[in-house]
Write an enzyme that holds these catalytic residues in place. Structure first.
Site, PDB file in Angstrom:
ATOM      1  N   ASP A   1       6.712 -35.886  -9.849  1.00 14.92           N
ATOM      2  CA  ASP A   1       6.053 -36.871 -10.701  1.00 14.92           C
ATOM      3  C   ASP A   1       5.806 -36.165 -12.034  1.00 14.92           C
ATOM      4  O   ASP A   1       5.886 -34.941 -12.133  1.00 14.92           O
ATOM      5  CB  ASP A   1       4.745 -37.396 -10.088  1.00 14.92           C
ATOM      6  CG  ASP A   1       4.332 -38.734 -10.718  1.00 14.92           C
ATOM      7  OD1 ASP A   1       4.861 -39.074 -11.797  1.00 14.92           O
ATOM      8  OD2 ASP A   1       3.481 -39.442 -10.138  1.00 14.92           O
TER       9      ASP A   1
HETATM   10  C1  BGC Z   1       3.510 -42.004 -12.519  1.00 14.57           C
HETATM   11  C2  BGC Z   1       4.894 -42.304 -11.996  1.00 14.57           C
HETATM   12  C3  BGC Z   1       5.801 -42.607 -13.148  1.00 14.57           C
HETATM   13  C4  BGC Z   1       5.815 -41.401 -14.089  1.00 14.57           C
HETATM   14  C5  BGC Z   1       6.720 -41.554 -15.298  1.00 14.57           C
HETATM   15  C6  BGC Z   1       3.545 -40.945 -13.600  1.00 14.57           C
HETATM   16  O1  BGC Z   1       2.314 -40.823 -14.230  1.00 14.57           O
HETATM   17  O2  BGC Z   1       2.683 -41.613 -11.460  1.00 14.57           O
HETATM   18  O3  BGC Z   1       4.843 -43.375 -11.102  1.00 14.57           O
HETATM   19  O4  BGC Z   1       7.077 -42.934 -12.705  1.00 14.57           O
HETATM   20  O5  BGC Z   1       4.500 -41.210 -14.565  1.00 14.57           O
HETATM   21  O6  BGC Z   1       6.214 -42.455 -16.211  1.00 14.57           O
END
Ligand code: BGC
Length: 742
Positions: free
Chosen positions: A271
Site C-alpha cells: 500500500d
Molecule cells: C489506500 C489504497 C490506495 C492507495 C493509492 C492508500 O492510501 O489505502 O487503497 O490504493 O492509497 O492511492
C-alpha cells in the site's frame, strides 16, 4: 551465509559488466514472442537483466507507475486508483478527496462496494469489473487498485463503503467476480488490503492481534478465493501490523500463507507508503513498493503526510543493492520478485499491447451498469401500509427534504473517490421522474450537512431551515427525507466518529414525520446509522448506500415502482454501536487492537448470541412476496462428495421481482465452538408474478468445514448438519438434515 551472499554479489556485478549487458537485445529474443507462455517469456527476460535493472524494478518510478526498463522494452505499469471506478492517478492519495485533485479526470462513478454487495449479483459485479477495465484502458492506464475485500468488522470503519460487507463467502464471490471482469480486459486488478485493515484509526501503526482460526475463517477467505478461483494477478498488502509484524514485511503472511499455501503466483504490491525496511520487506515476499521516485520522497517528507514516520522508499534500487552487497538479500529472492512482476506484464498483455489513452469513458454501457448496480443495491427496509411504491394516481405532490437530497453523494472519501462527468442527486432523479407522472416536487434542505456549510450555521438559520422543511412536508402528499453522511465525514484516513447521523438529521426526520405521517426516510451513507430515535414511527425506509453517479435516478425508479427493490443487506444493521461484536475491542489500546470477538463477526455474532439487530444480514423487502417450498438435500455424503440442494421459489405477489435465496449451514455436533449458522450459498432469481422456479445449488466440503488450529487444516466433523434456506439470516424458511459420513 551473509559472506557467501556478499561474494556471490561481487562476482555477479563483474559478470554483469563483462558480458556487455548494456547492449540492446535481438528482435527475436524469446521474451518478445507473444506465442510463448508468460512463464517462458519471464524466464528469458530475467536472464537478460542486469542486477541494477532487476533491483530497479522493486520500487515504483512515480506516484502511480512502476519502473520501466527501456533497454529491454519493459513498460511501466500505469496504475489508477479504484475500486469504485477510475480515480485520477495524479497527486498524493494521502490527502485524497474529490476537490483536491489537481487534474480533472472524469470517469464513471460506480456505486460503492457495499451497494454492489447489496445486489448479491456476482454477474453484475463482473460486468462492472469489465466496464472499469475498459475505462482503465481508455484512459491509458494498465492497472486498477481494487477490489477492496476487507471485512466489515465494526460499523465505524471509514472504508466499510468500499468493501462487500461482513460475510466472507459473499465477499469472496463478489471479489472474484470483480477480478474476473477486470482481468478479462487485460487490465491488472489488485485485491486489497492484505490483511486485517478493518479500521482507519491508526492504520499506519496499529497492531492487529487475532488468532489463526479467525484469520482463516473470516479475514482470509476473500483473498484465498481471489487467488484460487480468480487467479488474481496482484495483491496489495495493508498498512497495519498483523500479530506484531507490519503486513508488508510479514513473512508468515506473504511467503508462507499467500505464496506457498494459497499458491499465489502474481506479485505483491505495497500500500502507498506501507514499507518500513529493505531486506526484511523483500525477504518476506513483498515484490513491488509503491509509490516510488520523486513523488514518494515528497510524500514522506510532507508535513501533511498522514503516514507513520519512517515509511516508504525502502526498496529503491540503491538500498536493495546495498542490502544484497551486505548479504541480506539473495539474488534468488530478487529474481523471484522481478519474475513475478514480469509474468504479470506478459500475462495481462500490456507488454505486447500497450494501452494508448484517448478511448471513450463514461459510455452508455458503463452508465447502464452503474444504474443497474445502484438500483439493485437499494434495500427496502420498511414499508408499512404499502406506502411505497408511490401511487401515481393518488399522489399529486412530493416534498423532497434533507442534506443529501439536492447534492449527489456518490461515494465516501479517499482513494476510491471518482469524479464523474455528471451525477444525479436524489432531488434531480425524483424531479425528472415525477414530471412524467405530473406530480409536483418541492424541496427544503431542512438541515445542513454537519461540517459542510458552517457560514450559515447559526441557531436562527437552523430553526428557519427546519421550519421550511416542516412547511413543505405538511403541504405535500408524501415526504421523502434523504439523510446520511458524505465524503468528508465518511472516508479513508479516519473512522466515522459515531454511528449517529450527523448533527440535526434525527431531529429533522422526527419533525418531518410529525408534519406528514406519509414520510419515506432514505439512508444515503456507507456505514450503518443509529435509528432508534425515529425507526418505530417511520413507515417507509430505504437504504441507497452511496449509489455512484446514477444514485438519484435509481432511487426514483424504486420510489415510483419502475423497479421492484431487490437488494438485501450485506451487513447487519445494529441498533446501537455498543451492540456490535467488536465494540468492546475497538479501536484498541496502546496501538494494539485485539480481535477478541474472534470468528463472531456480523450475523455470526448477532444470531449466535441472540442480540437483536435493527435489521438482520440478508434482509430486504420487495413490492411482492415469495414462497419457498420443496427443499431437497442429498441426505448423506462423504468428504469428497458435494451436497445438492434444491427448492422451489414462487412469486406470490402481483409484481415481477427478484428474490435472493440464501443457504446457511448449521453445525450442531462438532467438538469446536461454531456460529449457529454460516452463509454457504445464494442465488438471485427473477420471477414474474405467479411464476415459480427451481433453485439448485451445490455445497462442497468447504461449506461444512472449520479451521482447526491444532492440525492447521480445514476440517468437517462427521455427523448431522442442518441445511437452512432463508430470505435473511433471521428468516429461515426451510430446513433439512444432511449427514457427513465417517
Ligand atoms: C489506500 C489504497 C490506495 C492507495 C493509492 C492508500 O492510501 O489505502 O487503497 O490504493 O492509497 O492511492
Amino acid at each position: 551465509m551473509r559472506t557467501r551472499l556478499a561474494v556471490a554479489f561481487s562476482v555477479l556485478c563483474l559478470a554483469t559488466f563483462c558480458n556487455g549487458y548494456s547492449q540492446s537485445v535481438p528482435s527475436n529474443a524469446p521474451y518478445k514472442n507473444p506465442k510463448l507462455s508468460a512463464d517462458a517469456r519471464a524466464d528469458d527476460l530475467l536472464k537478460r537483466m542486469t542486477l541494477e535493472e532487476k533491483a530497479t524494478m522493486l520500487a515504483g518510478s512515480g506516484w502511480m507507475e512502476s519502473a520501466p526498463i527501456e533497454r529491454l522494452g519493459i513498460p511501466a505499469i500505469h496504475m489508477a486508483d479504484g475500486p469504485l471506478g477510475v480515480r485520477s492517478w495524479m497527486g498524493s492519495s494521502a490527502i485524497t478527496n474529490a476537490s483536491s485533485n489537481p487534474v480533472k479526470i472524469e470517469s464513471t462513478a460506480f456505486p460503492s462496494g457495499v451497494a454492489m454487495a447489496a445486489t448479491w449479483d456476482p454477474a453484475l459485479v463482473e460486468r462492472e469489473g469489465k466496464e472499469i477495465g475498459e475505462e482503465v484502458k481508455a484512459l491509458g492506464r494498465d492497472m486498477i487498485l481494487g477490489p477492496t475485500v476487507n471485512i466489515n468488522r465494526q460499523p465505524l470503519w471509514g472504508r466499510n463503503f468500499e468493501g462487500y460487507g461482513e460475510d466472507p463467502y459473499l465477499t469472496s464471490q463478489l471479489g472474484v467476480a470483480y477480478i474476473f471482469g477486470v482481468q478479462s480486459e487485460g487490465v491488472i486488478p489488485s485485491v486489497k488490503h492484505f490483511i486485517a485493515n478493518n479500521q482507519e484509526f491508526e492504520r499506519h501503526r496499529i497492531n492487529v492481534v487475532m488468532d489463526e482460526r479467525t484469520l482463516h475463517e473470516i479475514y482470509l477467505p476473500a483473498f484465498k478465493a481471489a487467488v484460487q478461483q480468480a487467479n488474481v494477478w496482484t495483491v496489495m498488502s495493508a498498512y497495519n501490523k498483523l500479530n506484531g509484524t507490519y503486513c508488508a514485511e510479514n513473512e508468515e503472511l506473504l511467503n508462507t500463507i499467500l505464496k506457498r499455501e494459497l499458491g499465489f503466483k502474481g506479485f505483491v504490491i505495497s500500500d502507498w507508503g506501507s514499507t518500513y525496511s529493505t531486506a526484511p520487506t523483500v525477504n518476506a515476499g513483498m515484490d513491488l513498493e509503491m509509490p516510488g521516485g520523486e513523488p514518494a520522497r515528497k510524500m514522506i517528507a510532507s508535513p501533511r503526510s498522514l503516514l507513520a514516520g519512517n515509511s516508504g522508499t525502502w526498496l529503491e534500487r540503491d538500498k536493495v543493492l546495498a542490502a544484497m552487497k551486505a548479504g541480506q538479500i539473495s539474488e534468488a529472492t530478487l529474481d523471484d520478485n522481478v519474475r513475478r512482476i514480469l509474468r504479470v506484464i506478459f500475462l495481462s498483455g500490456i507488454f505486447d499491447h500497450p494501452h494508448p489513452a484517448g478511448g471513450p469513458v463514461d459510455t452508455p454501457e458503463q452508465q447502464a451498469v452503474a444504474l443497474q448496480g445502484a438500483t439493485e443495491g437499494i434495500v427496502l427496509l420498511k414499508n408499512e401500509h404499502a406506502l411505497l411504491p408511490i401511487e401515481q394516481d393518488k399522489v399529486h405532490s412530493l416534498a423532497v427534504i434533507g442534506p443529501n437530497a439536492a447534492t449527489a453523494r456518490t461515494g465516501g472519501g479517499g482513494s476510491s473517490m471518482v469524479r464523474p462527468k455528471f451525477a444525479i442527486s436524489p432531488l434531480d432523479g425524483i424531479k425528472t421522474r415525477a414530471a412524467k407522472a405530473g406530480i409536483t416536487v418541492t424541496y427544503a434542505l431542512g438541515v445542513g450537512m454537519e461540517g459542510e456549510d458552517s457560514a450559515s450555521d447559526t441557531p436562527e438559520a437552523r430553526e428557519a431551515a427546519l421550519q421550511e422543511a416542516v412547511d413543505v412536508a405538511s403541504k405535500a402528499d408524501v415526504a421523502v427525507v434523504v439523510v446520511g453522511r458524505y465524503w468528508k465525514n465518511e472516508s479513508e484516513g479516519f473512522d466515522v466518529k459515531t454511528m449517529d447521523l450527523p448533527a440535526g438529521q434525527d431531529a429533522l426526520i422526527e419533525a418531518v414525520e410529525k408534519a406528514n405521517p406519509r414520510t419515506v426516510v432514505v439512508l444515503n451513507t456507507g456505514d450503518p446509522v443509529t435509528m432508534t430515535q425515529w425507526l418505530d414511527t417511520t413507515p417507509a425506509l430505504l437504504d441507497m448506500w452511496y449509489g455512484g453517479e446514477e444514485g438519484g435516478a435509481a432511487l426514483a425508479s424504486i420510489l415510483f415502482g419502475d423497479a421492484n427493490p431487490s437488494g438485501k443487506l450485506p451487513v447487519t444493521l445494529p441498533r446501537r454501536f455498543e451492540d456490535s461484536p467488536a465494540a468492546a475491542n475497538y479501536p484498541g489500546k496502546d496501538l494494539t487492537v485485539h480481535y477478541a470477538e474472534g470468528i463472531y463477526v456480523g450475523y455470526r455474532y448477532y444470531d449466535t448470541k441472540k442480540v437483536e439487530p435493527a435489521f438482520p444480514f440478508g434482509y430486504g423487502l420487495r413490492y411482492t412476496s415469495f414462497a419457498y417450498s420443496g427443499l431437497k438435500v442429498t441426505p448423506r455424503f462423504s468428504v469428497d462428495q458435494s451436497v445438492a440442494v434444491s427448492l422451489r421459489v414462487r412469486n406470490t405477489g402481483k409484481r415481477a421481482g427478484a428474490e435472493v435465496v440464501q443457504v446457511y449451514v448449521h453445525d450442531g455436533h462438532s467438538k469446536i465452538d461454531r456460529p449457529v449458522h454460516e452463509l454457504k450459498g445464494f442465488e438471485k432469481v427473477d420471477l414474474m408474478a405467479g411464476e415459480s422456479k427451481t433453485v439448485t445449488l451445490k455445497l462442497d466440503r468447504a461449506a461444512f468445514s472449520y479451521w482447526n488450529p491444532a492440525t492447521k487444516r480445514w476440517q468437517a466433523d462427521p455427523g448431522t448438519f442442518e441445511v437452512q434456506v432463508g430470505a435473511s439470516s433471521r428468516d429461515i424458511r426451510l430446513r433439512a438434515p444432511v449427514v457427513l459420513e465417517r
